[in-house]
Design an enzyme around this catalytic site. Structure first.
Site, PDB file in Angstrom:
ATOM      1  N   GLU A  66       0.858  -1.184   0.000  1.00  0.00           N
ATOM      2  CA  GLU A  66       0.000   0.000   0.000  1.00  0.00           C
ATOM      3  C   GLU A  66       0.896   1.236   0.000  1.00  0.00           C
ATOM      4  OE1 GLU A  66      -0.564  -2.258   2.741  1.00  0.00           O
ATOM      5  OE2 GLU A  66      -2.009  -3.372   1.519  1.00  0.00           O
ATOM      6  N   TYR A  88       6.683   2.487  -8.438  1.00  0.00           N
ATOM      7  CA  TYR A  88       6.231   1.092  -8.361  1.00  0.00           C
ATOM      8  C   TYR A  88       5.695   0.602  -9.707  1.00  0.00           C
ATOM      9  CZ  TYR A  88       6.821   1.220  -3.309  1.00  0.00           C
ATOM     10  OH  TYR A  88       7.347   1.302  -2.055  1.00  0.00           O
TER      11      TYR A  88
END
Length: 221
Positions: free
Chosen positions: A175, A187
């Site tokens: 997260e 990411y």
């Protein structure tokens, strides 16, 4: 045994290894196998027993400074510095969840691997991943602002991803704060896919983006 390092598909005890890899920012498929960082998956590759002492395993990063930045397992005496980095760079505006005591618990945990990037006594960044049977969770990734955009975050993440592959993990989850577009882009470049937006995930007022990266097909597929 203190865990094992994987080098060119061979295994050797990590307490006998000092590795100095050069990891390009965007390795081609042809060079990925030879440029992967040495891995250390403490709990899963050591029969889930905590080593009496941390192993010595180092990976020098390709940075243009006189002193190399080294990746190695985190030490308990670094828990406070790691916690303060989390407070200031990840948890700003939120409650301080990853306190020094909690960070020390992560370092001790046989199912969690915590890695630091340092230059002598200077801590430039760290990452921590918890390993389950088939899924792993990237808990924290943090790099000092002055050291960002040098490949340190990528190298920390790739160390943990390779550890997950060696451990037979199917999926990596994480997260991140929805108000951090730079982290989202980072990411995505690594191959993570956004799966969900969770309103109020952090302290009830900051949303989170959930992301995943499949490492291999699930059992039976």
């Amino acid at each position: 045994m203190w865990g094992r390092a994987v080098i060119d598909k061979r295994t050797v005890p990590v307490d006998h290894v000092v590795i100095r890899d050069k990891i390009p920012d965007s390795p081609s498929p042809a060079t990925q196998a030879s440029s992967r960082p040495t891995t250390w998956c403490r709990g899963r590759l050591a029969a889930k027993r905590r080593p009496a002492l941390p192993p010595t395993i180092e990976t020098a990063l390709p940075v243009n400074e006189p002193r190399a930045v080294v990746l190695r397992p985190a030490r308990l005496d670094e828990a406070r510095a790691m916690a303060e980095m989390s407070r200031d760079l990840i948890e700003f505006g939120l409650g301080w969840r990853y306190t020094p005591a909690r960070m020390a618990t992560l370092i001790r945990d046989t199912e969690t691997t915590a890695v630091v990037a340092c230059d002598g006594p200077r801590l430039h960044g760290f990452a921590a991943m918890h390993f389950g049977d088939e899924k792993a969770h990237l808990l924290l990734l943090c790099v000092q602002p002055s050291q960002q955009r040098r490949g340190i975050g990528r190298c920390l993440t790739e160390w943990l991803l390779e550890s997950a592959r060696v451990a037979g993990i199917i999926t990596i989850a994480l997260e991140l704060r929805a108000d951090n577009p730079a982290a989202l882009a980072f990411y995505r470049r690594l191959g993570f896919i956004e799966t969900q937006l969770v309103p109020g995930y952090y302290s009830g007022h900051v949303a989170a983006r959930r992301m995943q990266m499949p490492l291999r097909p699930a059992s039976g597929i």
